[in-house]
Design a protein around this motif. Structure first.
Motif, PDB file in Angstrom:
ATOM      1  N   ALA A   1     136.308  28.517  78.079  1.00 25.86           N
ATOM      2  CA  ALA A   1     136.130  29.771  77.331  1.00 25.86           C
ATOM      3  C   ALA A   1     134.767  29.787  76.656  1.00 25.86           C
ATOM      4  N   LEU A   2     134.076  30.906  76.767  1.00 26.68           N
ATOM      5  CA  LEU A   2     132.763  31.095  76.161  1.00 26.68           C
ATOM      6  C   LEU A   2     132.810  32.261  75.179  1.00 26.68           C
ATOM      7  N   ARG A   3     132.168  32.058  74.021  1.00 26.10           N
ATOM      8  CA  ARG A   3     132.081  33.133  73.038  1.00 26.10           C
ATOM      9  C   ARG A   3     130.628  33.312  72.641  1.00 26.10           C
ATOM     10  N   THR A   4     130.238  34.562  72.409  1.00 23.66           N
ATOM     11  CA  THR A   4     128.853  34.898  72.089  1.00 23.66           C
ATOM     12  C   THR A   4     128.747  35.388  70.647  1.00 23.66           C
ATOM     13  N   TYR A   5     127.709  34.896  69.939  1.00 24.33           N
ATOM     14  CA  TYR A   5     127.458  35.296  68.550  1.00 24.33           C
ATOM     15  C   TYR A   5     126.055  35.891  68.471  1.00 24.33           C
ATOM     16  N   ARG A   6     125.968  37.100  67.944  1.00 23.63           N
ATOM     17  CA  ARG A   6     124.693  37.831  67.912  1.00 23.63           C
ATOM     18  C   ARG A   6     124.181  38.068  66.482  1.00 23.63           C
ATOM     19  N   ASP A   7     124.692  37.331  65.510  1.00 23.24           N
ATOM     20  CA  ASP A   7     124.311  37.533  64.115  1.00 23.24           C
ATOM     21  C   ASP A   7     122.798  37.430  63.927  1.00 23.24           C
ATOM     22  N   ILE A   8     122.195  36.380  64.487  1.00 29.92           N
ATOM     23  CA  ILE A   8     120.754  36.173  64.330  1.00 29.92           C
ATOM     24  C   ILE A   8     119.977  37.206  65.135  1.00 29.92           C
ATOM     25  N   ALA A   9     120.418  37.461  66.352  1.00 28.93           N
ATOM     26  CA  ALA A   9     119.705  38.388  67.237  1.00 28.93           C
ATOM     27  C   ALA A   9     119.714  39.811  66.686  1.00 28.93           C
ATOM     28  N   ARG A  10     120.777  40.194  65.982  1.00 30.59           N
ATOM     29  CA  ARG A  10     120.894  41.571  65.487  1.00 30.59           C
ATOM     30  C   ARG A  10     120.001  41.860  64.283  1.00 30.59           C
ATOM     31  N   SER A  11     119.567  40.800  63.596  1.00 34.87           N
ATOM     32  CA  SER A  11     118.774  41.020  62.380  1.00 34.87           C
ATOM     33  C   SER A  11     117.441  41.669  62.719  1.00 34.87           C
ATOM     34  N   ASP A  12     117.095  42.723  61.974  1.00 35.58           N
ATOM     35  CA  ASP A  12     115.815  43.405  62.188  1.00 35.58           C
ATOM     36  C   ASP A  12     114.812  43.063  61.087  1.00 35.58           C
ATOM     37  N   ARG A  13     115.094  42.015  60.307  1.00 33.44           N
ATOM     38  CA  ARG A  13     114.197  41.607  59.223  1.00 33.44           C
ATOM     39  C   ARG A  13     112.979  40.853  59.738  1.00 33.44           C
ATOM     40  N   PHE A  14     113.121  40.215  60.911  1.00 32.95           N
ATOM     41  CA  PHE A  14     112.074  39.324  61.388  1.00 32.95           C
ATOM     42  C   PHE A  14     111.612  39.736  62.786  1.00 32.95           C
ATOM     43  N   PRO A  15     110.330  39.547  63.093  1.00 32.72           N
ATOM     44  CA  PRO A  15     109.800  39.983  64.390  1.00 32.72           C
ATOM     45  C   PRO A  15     110.314  39.174  65.574  1.00 32.72           C
ATOM     46  N   SER A  16     110.585  37.871  65.363  1.00 27.94           N
ATOM     47  CA  SER A  16     111.062  37.028  66.464  1.00 27.94           C
ATOM     48  C   SER A  16     112.253  36.197  66.007  1.00 27.94           C
ATOM     49  N   PRO A  17     113.408  36.324  66.676  1.00 31.63           N
ATOM     50  CA  PRO A  17     114.594  35.556  66.296  1.00 31.63           C
ATOM     51  C   PRO A  17     114.766  34.280  67.126  1.00 31.63           C
ATOM     52  N   SER A  18     113.745  33.871  67.839  1.00 34.81           N
ATOM     53  CA  SER A  18     113.863  32.759  68.786  1.00 34.81           C
ATOM     54  C   SER A  18     114.424  31.495  68.133  1.00 34.81           C
ATOM     55  N   ILE A  19     115.352  30.849  68.820  1.00 35.47           N
ATOM     56  CA  ILE A  19     115.977  29.614  68.337  1.00 35.47           C
ATOM     57  C   ILE A  19     115.212  28.416  68.906  1.00 35.47           C
ATOM     58  N   ASN A  20     114.756  27.539  68.002  1.00 28.63           N
ATOM     59  CA  ASN A  20     113.950  26.392  68.406  1.00 28.63           C
ATOM     60  C   ASN A  20     114.732  25.086  68.455  1.00 28.63           C
ATOM     61  N   ASN A  21     115.809  24.985  67.671  1.00 28.80           N
ATOM     62  CA  ASN A  21     116.619  23.774  67.712  1.00 28.80           C
ATOM     63  C   ASN A  21     117.960  24.032  67.052  1.00 28.80           C
ATOM     64  N   LEU A  22     118.968  23.227  67.444  1.00 27.80           N
ATOM     65  CA  LEU A  22     120.304  23.289  66.876  1.00 27.80           C
ATOM     66  C   LEU A  22     120.700  21.888  66.428  1.00 27.80           C
ATOM     67  N   VAL A  23     121.211  21.787  65.193  1.00 26.46           N
ATOM     68  CA  VAL A  23     121.636  20.499  64.655  1.00 26.46           C
ATOM     69  C   VAL A  23     122.987  20.669  63.980  1.00 26.46           C
ATOM     70  N   LEU A  24     123.968  19.827  64.324  1.00 25.60           N
ATOM     71  CA  LEU A  24     125.298  19.882  63.726  1.00 25.60           C
ATOM     72  C   LEU A  24     125.361  18.962  62.518  1.00 25.60           C
ATOM     73  N   ARG A  25     125.869  19.472  61.402  1.00 29.28           N
ATOM     74  CA  ARG A  25     126.119  18.693  60.200  1.00 29.28           C
ATOM     75  C   ARG A  25     127.425  19.161  59.574  1.00 29.28           C
TER      76      ARG A  25
END
Length: 254
Positions: free
Chosen positions: A112-136
């Motif tokens: 099962a795959l789920r998609t989250y668009r919280d970061i992509a939907r934000s219009d506050r910033f010119p580029s929402p590109s994700i550079n790294n993911l870290v679990l804590r």
């Protein structure tokens, strides 16, 4: 000549359309995506398997059995080009990030795959590109082109966004993030940016305040910081040319 009535013609046409639709649906159910996964962009380890983010999707490799599992857009991935990956050992989920700010969560057991668009939907910033993911713990730390995003894994939503760090320009690119001891004595965030290393202890009353963050610039020869990691309570910083170790006085000598 045999004459066919209009009603019979209509009935035949409807039967042909129905047959075509059923055939088309059967073919769609069997569609697969044939993408190249030779270019690996990031790796994660689940304990039993190695997970790889590639320009053609995701795949996992289990060394003990030699089993390989592949996941593509045909399985529900947001895009074929997966740039970052992280494994949530507590829940058994695989997280992937994309250059447009979208997150995917994969359950390897069910597919099962789920998609989250919280970061992509934000219009506050010119580029929402994700550079790294870290679990804590219960947090997914997302290094982006505009700062640091803390995604709550339990509530499945963005908890905090930090985009101002000390003297750095607002919305500075964050290339990597880790958690480790700070000079103040407690744990905190450590960020790799184009202008140096920034850190702030968790005990800060307000991490939204730029003054809560300390910036340690790197010498021009070192260029930008690209990655940060702790080993035996010492901070290692990877740059575009070499690797440095932070000294107690906040310097990064050759």
């Amino acid at each position: 000549m045999i004459r066919v009535s209009p009603s019979l013609r209509l009935t035949a046409c409807l039967l042909l359309v129905s047959l075509f639709v059923r055939t088309a649906h059967a073919q769609i159910d069997r569609w697969t995506a044939h993408t190249s996964m030779r270019l690996v962009t990031d790796l994660a380890f689940s304990g039993e398997a190695v997970w790889a983010a590639t320009t053609g999707g995701l795949f996992s490799y289990t060394p003990v059995t030699g089993e390989i599992s592949r996941f593509t857009v045909a399985d529900g991935l947001h895009l074929p080009d997966t740039s970052q990956i992280a494994f949530d050992a507590r829940r058994g989920h695989v997280w992937t990030g994309y250059q447009d700010g979208v997150l995917n969560r994969l359950d390897p057991e069910t597919g099962a795959l789920r998609t989250y668009r919280d970061i992509a939907r934000s219009d506050r910033f010119p580029s929402p590109s994700i550079n790294n993911l870290v679990l804590r713990g219960d947090s997914l730390l997302v290094a982006t082109d505009f700062g640091l995003v803390v995604f709550d894994l339990a509530r499945e939503e963005v908890r905090d966004t930090y985009s101002r760090f000390g003297t750095l320009q607002s919305e500075t690119d964050v290339r990597d993030v880790t958690v480790g001891p700070t000079p103040q004595g407690g744990p905190g965030f450590w960020l790799a940016t184009d202008e140096g290393v920034a850190y702030a202890p968790f005990s800060s009353p307000n991490l939204q305040d730029p003054a809560a963050w300390t910036v340690e610039p790197l010498e021009p020869r070192f260029k930008a910081a690209r990655s940060v990691a702790f080993f035996e309570e010492r901070l290692y910083v990877g740059g575009s040319r070499d690797l440095r170790v932070r000294e107690a006085d906040g310097t990064y000598p050759v």
